[in-house]
Structures are given as C-alpha cells and as structure tokens.
Design an enzyme around this catalytic site. Structure first.
Site, short mmCIF file in Angstrom:
data_model
loop_
_atom_site.label_atom_id
_atom_site.label_comp_id
_atom_site.label_asym_id
_atom_site.label_seq_id
_atom_site.Cartn_x
_atom_site.Cartn_y
_atom_site.Cartn_z
N GLU A 68 0.82 -1.21 0.00
CA GLU A 68 0.00 0.00 0.00
C GLU A 68 0.86 1.26 0.00
OE1 GLU A 68 -3.62 -1.76 2.75
OE2 GLU A 68 -1.78 -1.09 3.70
N ASP B 51 -7.64 -4.93 8.91
CA ASP B 51 -7.26 -3.69 8.23
C ASP B 51 -7.14 -3.87 6.73
OD1 ASP B 51 -5.01 -5.27 8.23
OD2 ASP B 51 -3.65 -3.76 9.04
P1 NAD Z 1 2.32 -10.53 13.61
O1 NAD Z 1 2.19 -11.50 12.50
O2 NAD Z 1 3.68 -10.19 14.13
O3 NAD Z 1 1.48 -11.04 14.87
C1 NAD Z 1 0.16 -11.51 14.76
C2 NAD Z 1 -0.07 -12.52 15.89
O4 NAD Z 1 -1.47 -12.89 15.85
C3 NAD Z 1 0.74 -13.81 15.74
O5 NAD Z 1 1.52 -14.01 16.91
C4 NAD Z 1 -0.33 -14.90 15.58
O6 NAD Z 1 0.03 -16.13 16.16
C5 NAD Z 1 -1.52 -14.26 16.27
N1 NAD Z 1 -2.82 -14.81 15.90
C6 NAD Z 1 -3.28 -15.13 14.67
N2 NAD Z 1 -4.55 -15.61 14.76
C7 NAD Z 1 -4.89 -15.55 16.08
C8 NAD Z 1 -6.05 -15.90 16.80
N3 NAD Z 1 -7.12 -16.41 16.18
N4 NAD Z 1 -6.08 -15.70 18.13
C9 NAD Z 1 -4.98 -15.20 18.78
N5 NAD Z 1 -3.83 -14.86 18.15
C10 NAD Z 1 -3.79 -15.04 16.80
O7 NAD Z 1 1.56 -9.21 13.14
P2 NAD Z 1 1.67 -7.73 13.74
O8 NAD Z 1 2.71 -6.95 13.05
O9 NAD Z 1 1.66 -7.79 15.22
O10 NAD Z 1 0.28 -7.15 13.21
C11 NAD Z 1 -0.94 -7.65 13.71
C12 NAD Z 1 -2.07 -7.16 12.85
O11 NAD Z 1 -2.20 -5.76 13.00
C13 NAD Z 1 -1.86 -7.42 11.35
O12 NAD Z 1 -3.07 -7.86 10.80
C14 NAD Z 1 -1.51 -6.06 10.79
O13 NAD Z 1 -1.91 -5.91 9.45
C15 NAD Z 1 -2.30 -5.17 11.72
N6 NAD Z 1 -1.79 -3.80 11.84
C16 NAD Z 1 -2.72 -2.81 11.90
C17 NAD Z 1 -2.30 -1.51 12.06
C18 NAD Z 1 -3.31 -0.41 12.17
O14 NAD Z 1 -2.95 0.76 12.08
N7 NAD Z 1 -4.57 -0.73 12.41
C19 NAD Z 1 -0.93 -1.20 12.10
C20 NAD Z 1 -0.01 -2.25 12.06
C21 NAD Z 1 -0.46 -3.56 11.93
#
Ligand code: NAD
Length: 358
Positions: A73, A244
C-alpha cells in the site's frame, strides 16, 4: 492538549540536496534515547494535534495492490506545507516464512518546492504510531481509570500497544493470549521489566475476563472471529487493530451491532475495517471529531466503544513529523545524496558529463 506547529524548513538551497535518512539502526537509537514509552507519549501529541486540524489535510483512502499473499500500500497526505507518504506491506503468511508481517518506509517533503526532507524506515515507526494512535483513541473512549487490558495477538505490535497504554492510559495489567504460545512467551519476557502485571491466558475468553480494554491485534488474511458476542460485557472499550484489509476482520458482526463505532477515515475504513461487515450507511463517528470536541466520545459506563482502527496516512505523517523533530536533537541520521542538484538547474546532462570526466 499540546499543539505542535508544523516543522519549518529554512535551509539554504545547497543544503536541501542532501536528504536526512533514518535507518532502522538510527530509529532504534532515537527510540532508545527517548525510551519507547516516552517516545510514544510524545508522538501521541503530534498525532492528536494533527487529528485536531483534520480539515487542513488532503485525505484519500490508501492505494492498495492486493495479491494472494498480502497487500502493498501507498499512504499519502499533505497539510499544504508538508507532504508525506508511507510504503507499507501486510503479508500474514510472512511470519511462518521468517519475514515480518508488516514492513514500511516513508518520506516527508516540502510542498513549496517538492524536495524530500526526510526518508525514514517505518517498520518500527509504524508499531510506535499504531500504539500511540490506539492510546489517543482510548483516552477519549475507554472507561475512565481503566486498569486492565486484554491483548489478543502477541506478535510484532503487541509490546508497543501494552507500553503505550501503560504510559498514556495508566493501565497496570495486561492479559496476553495468542494461538502460538511462543508469541505470548516472547511478549511476556519483553514486558517483564515494564512494571506491568503480566497475566498469560489460555484462550481469548480467558484473556478478556475482567478487562476494561480489549485489544485485538492478530494477523490472518480472512474474516476471523477472535471475539464473539458472548465474550463482550457492557462498558468495555475494544481497540481492534488487526482487521485492516478487505476480507480481513477480527470481530463477530453482533459485537459491532452493540457498539458505538469510532473510525479514522470512513471511506477507507468502510473498505478495510470491521465495518466492512455492516451496511454502508451504518452510523460511525470519526475520531477527529471527538478530538476536536465536535462529537462525544464515551457517554456512559455501560456503553461498548469500538475503535475500528485500520491505520490512516495522517498518523504516519504525524509520526514522521515527530521523527524529523528528533534529528537535530539526537543526531541519529545520515545524509543521503539522493537528489540530483546541478549548479545550473537546467544543466542536468552537463553534470553527468562532468562526473564522467572527473
Ligand atoms: P504478527 O504477525 O507479528 O502477529 C500476529 C499474531 O497474531 C501472531 O503471533 C499470531 O500467532 C496471532 N494470531 C493469529 N490468529 C490468532 C487468533 N485467532 N487468536 C490469537 N492470536 C492469533 O503481526 P503484527 O505486526 O503484530 O500485526 C498484527 C495485525 O495488526 C496485522 O493484521 C496487521 O496488518 C495489523 N496492523 C494494523 C495496524 C493499524 O494501524 N490498524 C498497524 C499495524 C499492523
């Protein structure tokens, strides 16, 4: 609220050809010089003050290139004086392949001549800005004197969220859950010296028990159901970070129907947020309106508030503005020779030719 004026850039033309670059190493130096929690608190003031002057920004939903594996993006915005954009990816399957789910870099530039004034890594910065934004929203939406946060999804964003909520909201307890116990173990170890009371939980249901605030921060390129309606008691604040992208949500639809929903920029959130599950005309409140005093945040003790966060370009602009203001103070940057700048602006070819001769 502290209003931080937009940085002014009174540099001589010759100095403008060199662009300050903040590498990952220097970003970590800046963050560690300030302390991560303190950095997020300071950054949150930039984010809050930029939300308060919402009308001054060009706003557009981010430009997304979707693939089977994830999304890449571009997130641009401008306040008329300074332009900024972030390049960011989201690849939920990356973690299993040993890559980050989210990586990013970004640029600030002068609007008056188009010259970049900052190039920065934004993988670390995005985690800081996302947590700082969540905490800003929770200041207006969470129950007063919130003490306990459930943190579901203990990946890359997790500790930043916990520390921002401790510093800015004053929470003292975090209840961690992840489907991968190794992620929870990592987060608990990283937060061990934070002063937070860390409770590791065995399920989402277990994690939300007694929580004032529930943060969902999981990564899965599908409509997941991390929280179901029966898990959500009255009066909680939900900080939903992980949904997101189109087709990527975390909450059961019934929770949305019981919540008052707050969003960053509706045209983007309708496509990417939890509210993609709802009709186009379902009422939402824009966070900037609450911050600017034009709409109410939390109204009652039994209200369920939901910050349906997807991440918006102004938050990255604020974060870059904050980092730009740290450069002179910390010296943690290098100058990049990334703008061709011949003495005679028309003689670009001559500059190349002279370099060959030299
Ligand atoms: P990451 O991959 O480092 O961590 C995600 C974690 O979620 C993993 O440890 C995984 O095991 C866990 N997980 C997956 N399914 C699960 C479930 N059903 N129950 C419990 N845990 C579960 O990712 P990250 O960098 O920490 O990002 C997390 C999310 O946040 C991503 O989807 C990312 O796109 C989003 N994000 C959003 C924003 C925003 O501004 N809203 C900013 C950054 C990241």
């Amino acid at each position: 609220m502290k209003h931080t004026a937009t940085t002014s850039f009174n540099l001589a033309p010759s100095a403008l050809a060199m662009v300050p670059f903040v590498s990952v190493e220097n970003m970590m130096r800046i963050v560690n010089t300030l302390g991560p929690a303190n950095a997020m608190q300071q950054m949150s003031q930039y984010i809050e003050s930029d939300f308060a002057r919402w009308d001054q920004f060009d706003k557009t939903p981010r430009v997304a290139a979707h693939s089977r594996e994830g999304v890449i993006e571009l997130m641009p915005t401008s306040d008329g004086e300074t332009y900024g954009f972030k390049y960011v990816n989201g690849h939920p399957a990356n973690m299993a392949r040993g890559f980050q789910t989210v990586t990013a870099f970004g640029v600030l530039a002068r609007v008056d001549n188009g010259y970049p004034i900052l190039l920065s890594e934004m993988t670390v910065l995005t985690a800081l800005r996302t947590a700082a934004t969540s905490a800003v929203a929770a200041k207006y939406l969470a129950p007063p004197q919130s003490q306990t946060m459930a943190m579901i999804g203990n990946g890359a964003q997790c500790e930043f969220q916990a520390l921002a909520f401790q510093q800015i909201l004053g929470i003292n307890t975090v209840r961690l859950f992840d489907i991968d116990p190794a992620a929870t173990k990592k987060a608990a170890a990283n937060l061990a010296a934070s002063g937070l009371n860390i409770v590791t939980c065995t399920s989402s249901q277990d994690a939300v028990a007694g929580a004032d605030i529930i943060t969902t921060c999981t990564a899965d390129k599908q409509c997941a159901t991390i929280l179901t309606d029966n898990m959500i008691g009255s009066g909680v604040h939900i900080n939903a970070i992980g949904g997101d992208c189109p087709g990527k949500t975390e909450l059961h639809r019934d929770i949305l129907l019981r919540s008052d929903i707050f969003v960053e920029f509706p045209p983007q959130t309708r496509i990417e947020g939890e509210i993609q599950q709802l009709p186009e005309d379902h009422p939402v409140t824009e966070l900037w309106q609450v911050i600017a005093g034009k709409a109410q945040g939390r109204k009652s003790a039994d209200q369920i508030t939901l910050f349906d966060s997807v991440g918006f370009a102004t938050e990255d602009f604020s974060a870059l503005r904050f980092i730009h203001d740290q450069l002179a103070r910390t010296g943690h940057f290098v100058e990049l020779d990334m703008l061709a700048d011949p003495d005679d602006p028309r003689d670009l070819f001559g500059m190349v030719k002279r370099a060959q001769n030299a």
